[in-house]
Design an enzyme around this catalytic site. Structure first.
Site, short mmCIF file in Angstrom:
data_model
loop_
_atom_site.label_atom_id
_atom_site.label_comp_id
_atom_site.label_asym_id
_atom_site.label_seq_id
_atom_site.Cartn_x
_atom_site.Cartn_y
_atom_site.Cartn_z
N ARG A 244 32.04 -45.24 6.43
CA ARG A 244 30.78 -44.63 6.91
C ARG A 244 29.65 -45.49 6.38
O ARG A 244 29.48 -45.62 5.17
CB ARG A 244 30.63 -43.18 6.42
N ASP B 252 21.95 -32.46 17.85
CA ASP B 252 22.12 -33.01 16.50
C ASP B 252 20.71 -33.03 15.89
O ASP B 252 19.71 -32.84 16.60
CB ASP B 252 22.70 -34.44 16.61
N1 CP Z 1 29.30 -34.16 11.57
C1 CP Z 1 29.50 -34.92 10.47
O1 CP Z 1 29.78 -36.12 10.54
O2 CP Z 1 29.41 -34.22 9.30
P1 CP Z 1 29.30 -34.91 7.87
O3 CP Z 1 28.05 -35.76 7.86
O4 CP Z 1 29.22 -33.76 6.89
O5 CP Z 1 30.52 -35.75 7.64
#
Ligand code: CP
Length: 317
Positions: free
Chosen positions: A103, A222
């Site tokens: 990430r 979002d």
């Molecule tokens: N939707 C999502 O990616 O949640 P997190 O940021 O908590 O991983």
């Protein structure tokens, strides 16, 4: 499924459908108490440059349930391209683990990691896309509406990484995707080009939220200010006024409409509290499905029996 999962652009409709089928299969078997340790002895390294609840937990629990191990690494600790070049990190990790989840702020980091790793690299969110989220989203839509083909999915808000992957997932699944966003937050020319012939038919932009919401089978949103955009928060709050999912917008949608949000939500901004808590909301099923989707991704990327599990999933669908 191809070896890495960096964006949904690299998947065919058949590969996306296989992932969905395996997710459904693994979810059902979990409910039946069937444990399969297909990843026994395997480790997933997870590098997070941004915070996470769902992505971290779903990968970590997913690896545990599949008999493997997940190792969490803070982005600051490895220092991608500051402490050490990504090409070196990729080659070192590939000697230790059987999969890498990343990430990161910059999608270029995911691309660089995949280029140099000799184990599968999975994108757990970059500035360009959030493919794992979109797989869970389509799984949830299919569960609640019984199909995906021909549905109208409307994303209200910023044409961001989540919207981009959801649009691609809709194209792969035969659904229609509409982005309801102010012009300044619509998809870029590069994004539009990436949709190819789907742009203007399966994927479109409608600046007016009410017009976009009419007849929607899914209303999705979002946050308006994503991680790393905090300095733009006040501008964005002004720019997105009128783009919240609330009872007014829900009333314009199809009677069977489902309300979705990838979470975390800013109630009172992009979505009302009543919309999150209302009868149309499926946000917590959506959050749960991150786990089942992740397990499907891990199973097909890291286990040695992808063909067998796809066949088993297809035989029971
Ligand atoms: N939707 C999502 O990616 O949640 P997190 O940021 O908590 O991983």
């Amino acid at each position: 499924m191809s070896r890495h999962l960096t964006t949904l652009d690299e998947l065919s409709a058949q590969e996306f459908s296989d992932l969905l089928a395996v997710a459904v299969y693994l979810k059902r078997r979990r409910a039946q108490g069937i444990v399969e340790h297909a990843l026994a002895g395997k480790t997933l390294a997870m590098i997070f440059e941004k915070p996470s609840l769902r992505t971290r937990l779903s990968f970590e629990v997913g690896m545990t349930e599949l008999g493997g191990t997940a190792t969490y690494i803070r982005g600051e600790e490895v220092g991608m391209n500051t402490r050490e070049p990504i090409k070196d990190i990729a080659r070192v990790l590939s000697r230790y683990v059987q999969g890498i989840m990343l990430r990161t702020f910059s999608h270029a980091n995911v691309v660089e990691m995949a280029r140099h790793a000799t184990v599968p690299v999975i994108n757990g969110l970059s500035d360009a896309c959030h493919p794992c989220q979109a797989l869970a989203d389509l799984l949830t839509i299919h569960e609640h509406l019984g199909e995906t083909r021909g549905l109208k999915v409307v994303f209200v808000g910023d044409g961001n990484n989540v919207a981009r992957s959801l649009a691609r997932a809709c194209v792969l699944s035969g659904a229609t995707f509409v982005l309801a966003a102010p012009a300044a937050y619509a998809f870029s020319a590069e994004d539009v080009a990436s949709f190819g012939p789907a742009w203007g038919s399966a994927v479109s932009h409608v600046p007016d939220a009410a017009a976009a919401a009419r007849g929607a089978d899914v209303l999705y949103t979002d946050v308006w200010t994503s991680m790393g955009q905090e300095a733009e928060r006040e501008t964005r709050l002004k720019d997105f006024r009128g783009y919240a999912i609330d009872q007014r917008l829900i009333a314009l949608a199809a009677p069977r409409v489902k309300v979705m949000h990838c979470l975390p939500a800013h109630r009172g901004e992009e979505i009302s509290d009543a919309a999150v808590e209302g009868a149309q909301s499926i946000v917590f099923d959506q959050a749960e499905n991150r786990l089942h989707a992740q397990k499907a991704i891990l199973r097909l990327a890291m286990a040695d029996d992808a063909e067998r599990v796809i066949a088993a999933a297809r035989a029971t669908t």
